[in-house]
Design a protein around this motif. Structure first.
Motif, PDB file in Angstrom:
ATOM      1  N   LEU A 372      32.491 -21.571   6.707  1.00 12.68           N
ATOM      2  CA  LEU A 372      32.032 -21.180   8.043  1.00 12.68           C
ATOM      3  C   LEU A 372      32.812 -19.982   8.561  1.00 12.68           C
ATOM      4  N   GLN A 373      34.128 -20.014   8.414  1.00 11.38           N
ATOM      5  CA  GLN A 373      34.952 -18.909   8.900  1.00 11.38           C
ATOM      6  C   GLN A 373      34.663 -17.628   8.127  1.00 11.38           C
ATOM      7  N   GLU A 374      34.531 -17.740   6.813  1.00 14.77           N
ATOM      8  CA  GLU A 374      34.288 -16.565   5.988  1.00 14.77           C
ATOM      9  C   GLU A 374      32.911 -15.967   6.264  1.00 14.77           C
ATOM     10  N   GLY A 375      31.913 -16.815   6.390  1.00 14.80           N
ATOM     11  CA  GLY A 375      30.567 -16.325   6.656  1.00 14.80           C
ATOM     12  C   GLY A 375      30.453 -15.648   8.007  1.00 14.80           C
ATOM     13  N   ASN A 376      31.079 -16.224   9.026  1.00 16.28           N
ATOM     14  CA  ASN A 376      31.044 -15.601  10.350  1.00 16.28           C
ATOM     15  C   ASN A 376      31.852 -14.312  10.385  1.00 16.28           C
ATOM     16  N   LEU A 377      32.944 -14.267   9.632  1.00 18.86           N
ATOM     17  CA  LEU A 377      33.781 -13.069   9.622  1.00 18.86           C
ATOM     18  C   LEU A 377      33.070 -11.898   8.969  1.00 18.86           C
ATOM     19  N   ASN A 378      32.270 -12.173   7.931  1.00 14.13           N
ATOM     20  CA  ASN A 378      31.572 -11.100   7.206  1.00 14.13           C
ATOM     21  C   ASN A 378      30.225 -10.745   7.812  1.00 14.13           C
TER      22      ASN A 378
END
Length: 535
Positions: A372-378
């Motif tokens: 979730l964090q990685e997808g939102n960050l990218n």
């Protein structure tokens, strides 16, 4: 022969009686002392605390025990003084204990010595904790206004960075508001020349009225606030900056106050609609459980506090008559940067169009779905949702996807068992996923996944061709002509890959906590209907 005197025997009996009486008195006294010690031990902490608050110089009483000597008990009684008389010698009894946020209280009540029942309205609360310092009381008061109850366990971890950047954004926004309002007031005063105050009021009302009209017109874009939430939120903040700049421009051309002020107010009200419409989904993402109202209220309070601080700072700065352009430029940079970081820090669990693209690309290249964090960050934030330059179009018109009937007739049999058709248009450089009228939610998600898989094949093919031909821009798909045979081969390969990977992608996405909804992918309303070919 000497006989013992009778008086001696009588004296011995008297001594024995006196000894027995003394023993009985001692036993009674010991029993009485034991009862008093039990009561005093029950209320020891309360008595000590009351004693320390009334006489700070008196040290705390050590724990009492039944084995204490009479001298020690006497010393303890003298140490307690009036407190002992109030809480031990009276008929106070412990009723219950209470704890709130780590602070404890004992509740005692007075018992009637004659009837043995508790007196009415005799309950008293005794604190079992030391009084808090004024600074701690102040911080506790502030926390009750700016953080949700149960913080930090009541919200997700990304709540803190989001509220930090939100506060900074409102700080800069409040500071800019002073300069823009001052400029507007100066401009309307210059532009009216000798006009009456009524004319000034009319100009101001027209300005506000134009803003409300713009707010109503933009409200029809409501659905886009769901699937492009972050992009629209940041776009709204950029529009707010544009409106502020237009308001400042009235200082240069005060005779154009009304048209410029109306245009600025329209833009700022559109930004206000965007902010209001995206606020609830963002706060909902932070809440753990049924505390969305608490999270929203505290978030708005933080914004208002920061806005007031920024306004106060700006008022002090404005008294020194700084350069209007320089000050506005610095405050705008701080506002835009804070807004970008604010939106970037939001962690949403849903796969909209931008996050779906990130997830599928990562899955096709690495075999894993991002967290979730990685997808939102990218996720790409600086993207205007109304621009139609996306490489994947979901639910298009048939005429946009196909210009050559031969291509349609070639690829249509490949999707006979599916409720969608995916194709690639080389002239536009886009992949189109057409939906059939029977398409359901999972069919729309599968069509979107298939479209990204086909785009992956086309991009890989074009990259290899571009590298061989040493083209400068390998993303310029319009310069690369795919034959119908090549396109059919790519689509056929994509069909086989989708049949194997779609279920795996869904499972891995669910494991990472992603929630998929076809409505967030913004599919078009066009549907392919079954045609009657009998004629």
């Amino acid at each position: 022969m000497a006989t013992p005197p009778p008086i001696k025997l009588k004296q011995s009996q008297t001594n024995a009686a006196a000894a027995a009486a003394a023993a009985a008195a001692s036993s009674s006294s010991a029993s009485h002392d034991t009862a008093r010690l039990l009561v005093r031990e029950t209320l020891r902490i309360s008595a000590n605390l009351a004693s320390s608050s009334s006489s700070p110089s008196i040290p705390a009483e050590p724990p009492l025990s039944l084995a204490d000597s009479p001298e020690s008990r006497s010393m303890n009684r003298r140490r307690l003084g009036l407190v002992e008389e109030e809480y031990v010698n009276s008929s106070l009894r412990l009723i219950c204990c209470e704890e709130i946020d780590g602070r404890r209280w004992n509740y005692v009540a007075e018992k009637d010595a004659l009837s043995g029942t508790f007196k009415k309205n005799s309950i008293r609360a005794l604190t079992l904790h030391s009084p808090q310092a004024p600074v701690e009381d102040l911080m506790s008061f502030v926390r009750s206004y700016v953080v949700p109850e149960g913080f930090p366990d009541s919200v997700i971890p990304s709540y803190v960075p989001y509220m930090t950047w939100r506060a900074l954004k409102h700080f800069f926004g409040g500071a800019m508001g002073v300069f823009t309002t001052q400029t507007l007031l100066n401009s309307v005063g210059v532009s009216r020349n000798r006009a009456t105050p009524g004319a000034v009021a009319i100009n101001w009302i027209l300005k506000d009225g134009a803003g409300r009209v713009g707010k109503m017109l933009f409200a029809r874009q409501g659905k886009k606030f769901d699937y492009d939430l972050k992009q629209l939120r940041f776009t709204g903040d950029l529009l707010l900056e544009l409106g502020a700049a237009v308001e400042l421009a009235t200082a240069a051309v005060p005779h154009l106050f009304l048209p410029l002020a109306c245009a600025a107010n329209v833009v700022k009200n559109v930004a206000a609609v965007t902010s209001t419409s995206t606020r609830t989904p963002i706060y909902k993402a932070f809440a753990k459980g049924e505390n969305i109202g608490d999270v929203t209220a505290k978030g708005e309070c933080v914004g208002n506090i920061a806005d007031l601080l920024g306004t106060g700072m700006s008022i002090m700065i404005s008294k020194r008559n700084p350069s209007l352009v320089t000050t506005f430029a610095l405050l705008s940079c701080g506002y835009v940067f804070s807004s970008y970081q604010e939106v970037k820090s939001v962690v949403l669990h849903t796969l909209n169009r931008a996050r779906f693209t990130v997830a599928v690309d990562s899955f096709l290249k690495t075999g894993r779905v991002p967290s979730l964090q990685e997808g939102n960050l990218n996720e790409k934030i600086l993207s205007f949702p109304w621009l139609k330059d996306k490489p994947v179009v979901l639910g298009p018109r048939f005429k946009d996807a196909f210009q050559d009937p031969g291509v349609y007739l070639a690829v249509e049999p490949l999707f006979e068992k599916e409720r969608y058709i995916v194709t690639y248009n080389p002239s536009k450089g886009k992949v189109y996923a057409l939906l059939k009228d029977q398409a359901k939610s999972d069919d729309i998600l599968k069509a979107a996944f298939h479209a990204h898989v086909l785009l992956h094949f086309v991009q890989s093919s074009n990259e290899s061709r571009s590298s061989a031909q040493k083209q400068r821009d390998y993303n310029n798909y319009s310069d690369i002509v795919l034959t119908t045979t090549d396109l059919e081969a790519h689509i056929s390969e994509s069909c086989m890959m989708v049949s194997k990977l779609y279920g795996i992608f869904k499972s891995k996405a669910a494991d990472q906590g992603w929630k998929m909804s076809e409505s967030l992918l913004n599919p078009g309303r066009a549907r392919l209907c079954a045609s009657d070919k009998s004629g």
